[in-house]
Design a protein around this motif. Structure first.
Motif, PDB file in Angstrom:
ATOM      1  N   UNK A 221     -15.819  44.829  57.315  1.00 40.73           N
ATOM      2  CA  UNK A 221     -15.948  46.288  57.210  1.00 40.73           C
ATOM      3  C   UNK A 221     -16.361  46.821  58.580  1.00 40.73           C
ATOM      4  N   UNK A 222     -15.520  47.665  59.162  1.00 38.67           N
ATOM      5  CA  UNK A 222     -15.768  48.123  60.524  1.00 38.67           C
ATOM      6  C   UNK A 222     -16.973  49.052  60.628  1.00 38.67           C
ATOM      7  N   UNK A 223     -17.410  49.631  59.520  1.00 37.55           N
ATOM      8  CA  UNK A 223     -18.601  50.477  59.590  1.00 37.55           C
ATOM      9  C   UNK A 223     -19.837  49.652  59.938  1.00 37.55           C
ATOM     10  N   UNK A 224     -19.888  48.418  59.437  1.00 36.39           N
ATOM     11  CA  UNK A 224     -21.012  47.548  59.753  1.00 36.39           C
ATOM     12  C   UNK A 224     -21.038  47.159  61.217  1.00 36.39           C
ATOM     13  N   UNK A 225     -19.868  46.819  61.758  1.00 37.60           N
ATOM     14  CA  UNK A 225     -19.769  46.454  63.175  1.00 37.60           C
ATOM     15  C   UNK A 225     -20.196  47.636  64.039  1.00 37.60           C
ATOM     16  N   UNK A 226     -19.672  48.824  63.698  1.00 39.62           N
ATOM     17  CA  UNK A 226     -20.010  50.039  64.435  1.00 39.62           C
ATOM     18  C   UNK A 226     -21.512  50.326  64.364  1.00 39.62           C
ATOM     19  N   UNK A 227     -22.052  50.300  63.154  1.00 42.94           N
ATOM     20  CA  UNK A 227     -23.466  50.603  62.993  1.00 42.94           C
ATOM     21  C   UNK A 227     -24.369  49.646  63.742  1.00 42.94           C
ATOM     22  N   UNK A 228     -23.987  48.369  63.750  1.00 43.72           N
ATOM     23  CA  UNK A 228     -24.831  47.351  64.370  1.00 43.72           C
ATOM     24  C   UNK A 228     -24.988  47.559  65.876  1.00 43.72           C
ATOM     25  N   UNK A 229     -23.908  48.011  66.552  1.00 41.60           N
ATOM     26  CA  UNK A 229     -24.056  48.236  67.998  1.00 41.60           C
ATOM     27  C   UNK A 229     -24.452  49.669  68.330  1.00 41.60           C
ATOM     28  N   UNK A 230     -23.969  50.641  67.558  1.00 37.50           N
ATOM     29  CA  UNK A 230     -24.258  52.044  67.881  1.00 37.50           C
ATOM     30  C   UNK A 230     -25.725  52.383  67.669  1.00 37.50           C
ATOM     31  N   UNK A 231     -26.355  51.776  66.663  1.00 39.02           N
ATOM     32  CA  UNK A 231     -27.747  52.086  66.362  1.00 39.02           C
ATOM     33  C   UNK A 231     -28.708  51.022  66.870  1.00 39.02           C
ATOM     34  N   UNK A 232     -28.205  50.108  67.703  1.00 43.02           N
ATOM     35  CA  UNK A 232     -29.071  49.227  68.464  1.00 43.02           C
ATOM     36  C   UNK A 232     -29.576  47.981  67.771  1.00 43.02           C
ATOM     37  N   UNK A 233     -29.027  47.641  66.606  1.00 40.05           N
ATOM     38  CA  UNK A 233     -29.457  46.394  65.968  1.00 40.05           C
ATOM     39  C   UNK A 233     -29.051  45.203  66.821  1.00 40.05           C
ATOM     40  N   UNK A 234     -27.880  45.304  67.452  1.00 35.09           N
ATOM     41  CA  UNK A 234     -27.399  44.310  68.406  1.00 35.09           C
ATOM     42  C   UNK A 234     -26.959  45.017  69.683  1.00 35.09           C
ATOM     43  N   UNK A 235     -27.058  44.322  70.798  1.00 36.01           N
ATOM     44  CA  UNK A 235     -26.493  44.826  72.036  1.00 36.01           C
ATOM     45  C   UNK A 235     -24.967  44.796  71.935  1.00 36.01           C
ATOM     46  N   UNK A 236     -24.316  45.739  72.590  1.00 37.05           N
ATOM     47  CA  UNK A 236     -22.850  45.825  72.516  1.00 37.05           C
ATOM     48  C   UNK A 236     -22.171  44.560  73.012  1.00 37.05           C
ATOM     49  N   UNK A 237     -22.794  43.861  73.967  1.00 39.20           N
ATOM     50  CA  UNK A 237     -22.189  42.658  74.525  1.00 39.20           C
ATOM     51  C   UNK A 237     -22.691  41.374  73.870  1.00 39.20           C
ATOM     52  N   UNK A 238     -23.396  41.505  72.734  1.00 39.61           N
ATOM     53  CA  UNK A 238     -23.898  40.308  72.054  1.00 39.61           C
ATOM     54  C   UNK A 238     -22.744  39.485  71.489  1.00 39.61           C
ATOM     55  N   UNK A 239     -22.994  38.209  71.314  1.00 43.76           N
ATOM     56  CA  UNK A 239     -21.970  37.326  70.741  1.00 43.76           C
ATOM     57  C   UNK A 239     -21.513  37.824  69.381  1.00 43.76           C
ATOM     58  N   UNK A 240     -22.458  38.268  68.566  1.00 48.71           N
ATOM     59  CA  UNK A 240     -22.129  38.676  67.200  1.00 48.71           C
ATOM     60  C   UNK A 240     -21.196  39.892  67.178  1.00 48.71           C
ATOM     61  N   UNK A 241     -21.475  40.879  68.028  1.00 49.74           N
ATOM     62  CA  UNK A 241     -20.627  42.074  68.075  1.00 49.74           C
ATOM     63  C   UNK A 241     -19.255  41.740  68.633  1.00 49.74           C
ATOM     64  N   UNK A 242     -19.226  41.054  69.752  1.00 49.74           N
ATOM     65  CA  UNK A 242     -17.951  40.720  70.405  1.00 49.74           C
ATOM     66  C   UNK A 242     -17.085  39.849  69.503  1.00 49.74           C
ATOM     67  N   UNK A 243     -17.695  38.864  68.846  1.00 47.93           N
ATOM     68  CA  UNK A 243     -16.956  37.988  67.951  1.00 47.93           C
ATOM     69  C   UNK A 243     -16.436  38.749  66.738  1.00 47.93           C
ATOM     70  N   UNK A 244     -17.252  39.643  66.191  1.00 47.65           N
ATOM     71  CA  UNK A 244     -16.836  40.409  64.999  1.00 47.65           C
ATOM     72  C   UNK A 244     -15.649  41.310  65.319  1.00 47.65           C
ATOM     73  N   UNK A 245     -15.674  41.960  66.472  1.00 44.20           N
ATOM     74  CA  UNK A 245     -14.562  42.826  66.864  1.00 44.20           C
ATOM     75  C   UNK A 245     -13.308  42.000  67.113  1.00 44.20           C
ATOM     76  N   UNK A 246     -13.468  40.869  67.767  1.00 40.67           N
ATOM     77  CA  UNK A 246     -12.321  39.993  68.024  1.00 40.67           C
ATOM     78  C   UNK A 246     -11.696  39.504  66.726  1.00 40.67           C
ATOM     79  N   UNK A 247     -12.542  39.115  65.760  1.00 42.98           N
ATOM     80  CA  UNK A 247     -12.047  38.638  64.478  1.00 42.98           C
ATOM     81  C   UNK A 247     -11.355  39.758  63.717  1.00 42.98           C
ATOM     82  N   UNK A 248     -11.923  40.958  63.756  1.00 39.56           N
ATOM     83  CA  UNK A 248     -11.310  42.100  63.066  1.00 39.56           C
ATOM     84  C   UNK A 248      -9.941  42.416  63.654  1.00 39.56           C
TER      85      UNK A 248
END
Length: 216
Positions: A85-112
């Protein structure tokens, strides 16, 4: 638990958790301004506790992408929804739960992008896997300009202005001569689906343009 951003599923979602953590940190900051040390400490501790637990449970290491969320069964166990769900990916980086360049964010976007077949030339993205809402194409869910613009905003966070511009250019091709943007676009023929104009689409478009101006 609450309804997800799309107003469809009732569960604890990554998006809402990310927003709540950000709100608690903001509340702590306001309490400090008012010299309310007790509340500032309480709310910051709550934010940190929630953020740490979220980082522990919301990332699906096996799949390399975030879980949408979870429900609790009668035994008290967390049952995870592994829908991308792209809302989760967006929320996680936009609201600072993860840094935009974190492994989790980058991997999630790549997988999506891999799952949804998104590319630089055709960056259209659906809201989530197997979305059936107003779907005309059996092979693919509808694209949402909002979601594609979220990717542009992430690209700008990563200082990739060219990719962000390519997404905006793609969105421009879905825009009417009046500058109206639709809620959805059918991947089968590129035609608008549902509400048009949609205030949310227009807002994300303007937000992304402002981000580019700031970047440059």
């Amino acid at each position: 638990p609450s309804y997800d951003l799309w107003e469809e599923n009732y569960m604890v979602t990554l998006y809402t958790t990310s927003v709540t953590v950000a709100a608690l940190y903001a509340a702590a900051g306001l309490a400090e301004v008012k010299d309310d040390t007790a509340c500032a400490v309480q709310w910051r501790n709550a934010a940190e506790t929630m953020a740490n637990k979220a980082r522990e449970v919301f990332y699906n290491h096996d799949r390399g992408v975030f879980y949408k969320g979870f429900r609790t069964n009668n035994a008290g166990d967390m049952v995870f929804d592994d829908t991308i769900d792209m809302s989760g990916v967006y929320g996680a980086f936009m609201f600072g739960l993860y840094q935009a360049d974190s492994h989790e964010i980058v991997s999630s976007i790549s997988k999506a992008k891999e799952v949804f077949g998104s590319s630089i030339e055709s960056p259209g993205m659906p809201r989530y896997e197997n979305d059936r809402y107003l779907r005309r194409n059996e092979e693919q869910p509808n694209w949402w300009p909002i979601v594609s613009l979220w990717l542009a905003q992430h690209s700008l966070e990563m200082s990739d202005t060219e990719q962000a511009k390519s997404i905006i250019n793609w969105v421009n091709t879905k825009m009417r001569t009046t500058s109206a943007l639709p809620e959805q676009v059918c991947p089968c023929d590129g035609m608008s689906v549902s509400v048009e104009p949609l205030a949310w689409s227009q807002a994300e478009y303007l937000s992304t343009l402002l981000d580019i101006i700031t970047e440059e």
